[in-house]
Enzyme design. Structure first.
Site, PDB file in Angstrom:
ATOM      1  N   PRO A   3       0.785  -1.218   0.000  1.00  0.00           N
ATOM      2  CA  PRO A   3       0.000   0.000   0.000  1.00  0.00           C
ATOM      3  C   PRO A   3       0.827   1.283   0.000  1.00  0.00           C
ATOM      4  O   PRO A   3       1.884   1.359   0.629  1.00  0.00           O
ATOM      5  CB  PRO A   3      -0.838  -0.096   1.286  1.00  0.00           C
ATOM      6  CG  PRO A   3      -0.156  -1.102   2.130  1.00  0.00           C
ATOM      7  CD  PRO A   3       0.565  -2.029   1.200  1.00  0.00           C
ATOM      8  N   ASN A   4       0.313   2.237  -0.737  1.00  0.00           N
ATOM      9  CA  ASN A   4       0.825   3.607  -0.845  1.00  0.00           C
ATOM     10  C   ASN A   4       2.119   3.727  -1.639  1.00  0.00           C
ATOM     11  O   ASN A   4       2.574   4.844  -1.897  1.00  0.00           O
ATOM     12  CB  ASN A   4       0.991   4.260   0.537  1.00  0.00           C
ATOM     13  CG  ASN A   4      -0.320   4.315   1.274  1.00  0.00           C
ATOM     14  OD1 ASN A   4      -1.332   4.712   0.709  1.00  0.00           O
ATOM     15  ND2 ASN A   4      -0.322   3.875   2.516  1.00  0.00           N
ATOM     16  N   ARG A  56       4.830  11.231  -2.287  1.00  0.00           N
ATOM     17  CA  ARG A  56       4.500  10.908  -0.902  1.00  0.00           C
ATOM     18  C   ARG A  56       5.716  11.116   0.006  1.00  0.00           C
ATOM     19  O   ARG A  56       6.766  10.517  -0.223  1.00  0.00           O
ATOM     20  CB  ARG A  56       4.064   9.442  -0.840  1.00  0.00           C
ATOM     21  CG  ARG A  56       3.879   8.933   0.553  1.00  0.00           C
ATOM     22  CD  ARG A  56       3.592   7.432   0.533  1.00  0.00           C
ATOM     23  NE  ARG A  56       3.414   6.982   1.893  1.00  0.00           N
ATOM     24  CZ  ARG A  56       3.872   5.840   2.361  1.00  0.00           C
ATOM     25  NH1 ARG A  56       4.515   5.013   1.577  1.00  0.00           N
ATOM     26  NH2 ARG A  56       3.681   5.519   3.615  1.00  0.00           N
ATOM     27  N   TYR A 114      10.867   9.124   1.702  1.00  0.00           N
ATOM     28  CA  TYR A 114      10.928   8.149   0.612  1.00  0.00           C
ATOM     29  C   TYR A 114      11.607   8.657  -0.655  1.00  0.00           C
ATOM     30  O   TYR A 114      11.765   7.908  -1.609  1.00  0.00           O
ATOM     31  CB  TYR A 114       9.513   7.663   0.280  1.00  0.00           C
ATOM     32  CG  TYR A 114       8.832   7.031   1.454  1.00  0.00           C
ATOM     33  CD1 TYR A 114       9.248   5.803   1.947  1.00  0.00           C
ATOM     34  CD2 TYR A 114       7.780   7.677   2.106  1.00  0.00           C
ATOM     35  CE1 TYR A 114       8.634   5.227   3.047  1.00  0.00           C
ATOM     36  CE2 TYR A 114       7.159   7.106   3.204  1.00  0.00           C
ATOM     37  CZ  TYR A 114       7.584   5.881   3.674  1.00  0.00           C
ATOM     38  OH  TYR A 114       6.980   5.314   4.756  1.00  0.00           O
ATOM     39  N   ASN A 157       8.087  -5.509  -0.895  1.00  0.00           N
ATOM     40  CA  ASN A 157       8.000  -4.340  -0.013  1.00  0.00           C
ATOM     41  C   ASN A 157       6.542  -4.281   0.422  1.00  0.00           C
ATOM     42  O   ASN A 157       5.700  -3.762  -0.303  1.00  0.00           O
ATOM     43  CB  ASN A 157       8.411  -3.061  -0.733  1.00  0.00           C
ATOM     44  CG  ASN A 157       8.382  -1.853   0.186  1.00  0.00           C
ATOM     45  OD1 ASN A 157       7.747  -1.889   1.233  1.00  0.00           O
ATOM     46  ND2 ASN A 157       9.049  -0.789  -0.215  1.00  0.00           N
ATOM     47  N   ALA A 217       3.038  -0.729   4.801  1.00  0.00           N
ATOM     48  CA  ALA A 217       2.558  -0.764   6.180  1.00  0.00           C
ATOM     49  C   ALA A 217       2.173  -2.165   6.651  1.00  0.00           C
ATOM     50  O   ALA A 217       2.197  -2.449   7.851  1.00  0.00           O
ATOM     51  CB  ALA A 217       1.367   0.177   6.350  1.00  0.00           C
ATOM     52  N   GLU A 274      12.583  -9.302   1.817  1.00  0.00           N
ATOM     53  CA  GLU A 274      11.830  -8.103   2.198  1.00  0.00           C
ATOM     54  C   GLU A 274      12.709  -6.876   1.985  1.00  0.00           C
ATOM     55  O   GLU A 274      13.872  -6.864   2.395  1.00  0.00           O
ATOM     56  CB  GLU A 274      11.424  -8.207   3.664  1.00  0.00           C
ATOM     57  CG  GLU A 274      10.648  -7.021   4.181  1.00  0.00           C
ATOM     58  CD  GLU A 274      10.344  -7.119   5.668  1.00  0.00           C
ATOM     59  OE1 GLU A 274       9.956  -6.092   6.234  1.00  0.00           O
ATOM     60  OE2 GLU A 274      10.510  -8.211   6.265  1.00  0.00           O
ATOM     61  N   HIS A 300      12.805  -2.357   1.947  1.00  0.00           N
ATOM     62  CA  HIS A 300      12.204  -1.074   2.313  1.00  0.00           C
ATOM     63  C   HIS A 300      13.114   0.047   1.843  1.00  0.00           C
ATOM     64  O   HIS A 300      14.337  -0.073   1.916  1.00  0.00           O
ATOM     65  CB  HIS A 300      12.007  -0.971   3.833  1.00  0.00           C
ATOM     66  CG  HIS A 300      11.083  -2.014   4.361  1.00  0.00           C
ATOM     67  ND1 HIS A 300       9.717  -1.917   4.241  1.00  0.00           N
ATOM     68  CD2 HIS A 300      11.338  -3.189   4.969  1.00  0.00           C
ATOM     69  CE1 HIS A 300       9.162  -2.994   4.762  1.00  0.00           C
ATOM     70  NE2 HIS A 300      10.125  -3.787   5.209  1.00  0.00           N
ATOM     71  N   ARG A 358      13.129   4.590  12.549  1.00  0.00           N
ATOM     72  CA  ARG A 358      11.922   5.396  12.402  1.00  0.00           C
ATOM     73  C   ARG A 358      11.055   5.235  13.651  1.00  0.00           C
ATOM     74  O   ARG A 358      11.533   4.842  14.706  1.00  0.00           O
ATOM     75  CB  ARG A 358      11.193   4.981  11.125  1.00  0.00           C
ATOM     76  CG  ARG A 358      12.042   5.332   9.891  1.00  0.00           C
ATOM     77  CD  ARG A 358      11.317   5.259   8.600  1.00  0.00           C
ATOM     78  NE  ARG A 358      10.135   6.115   8.608  1.00  0.00           N
ATOM     79  CZ  ARG A 358       9.112   5.929   7.794  1.00  0.00           C
ATOM     80  NH1 ARG A 358       9.107   4.942   6.934  1.00  0.00           N
ATOM     81  NH2 ARG A 358       8.074   6.747   7.844  1.00  0.00           N
TER      82      ARG A 358
END
Length: 145
Positions: free
Chosen positions: A10-11, A18, A23, A74, A77, A98, A100, A107
């Site tokens: 998502p996103n 964004r 990012y 990725n 969330a 995985e 990111h 974070r």
């Protein structure tokens, strides 16, 4: 030729606009193009998929073994709370890496936990778009063993 899938959660379709301070300004299309180019240079066929829907990501994971030898994911969330995505990955017999863009470990506290990482071969975070290239390289080494 190895075939791999990149799954984006998502996103991530909003990359480039964004939260640029977190990012960056590279779009998902640019990241995907670079991943396809890199994959081709090492003899991989790379396909990408993005969805904002948890169910669609689970379906992509379920179908991946019939067409692909490995997956770079990725989960966005969903990284932090989707037991359903985690269980889908655990249920299939191909390697997942995985990735990111940001370093999730420096974070917010809730972003430091990945329920996905324990069922993946490894996790790469914090290298911006290059995280995807590192993920593909990790899969190459896993698949070439």
């Amino acid at each position: 030729m190895h075939r791999i899938l990149i799954i984006n959660g998502p996103n991530l379709n909003l990359l480039g606009t964004r939260e640029r301070s977190v990012y960056g300004d590279t779009t998902l299309e640019a990241i995907t193009s670079e991943a396809v180019r890199f994959g081709s240079s090492i003899g991989f066929e790379v396909e990408a998929f993005q969805s904002n829907s948890e169910g669609a990501l689970i379906d992509a994971v379920h179908h991946a073994p019939s067409r692909f030898e490995g997956v770079v994911i990725n989960p966005g969330a969903f990284t932090h709370y989707s037991i359903a995505v985690r269980d889908a990955i655990a249920a299939v017999a191909i390697p997942f890496v995985e990735v990111h863009l940001s370093n999730i470990h420096n974070r917010e506290e809730f972003r430091r936990i990945s329920v996905i990482a324990p069922v993946c071969a490894g996790q790469i975070s914090g290298f911006g778009p290059f995280s995807y290239i590192l993920g593909i390289e990790a899969l190459r080494r896993l698949l070439d063993k």
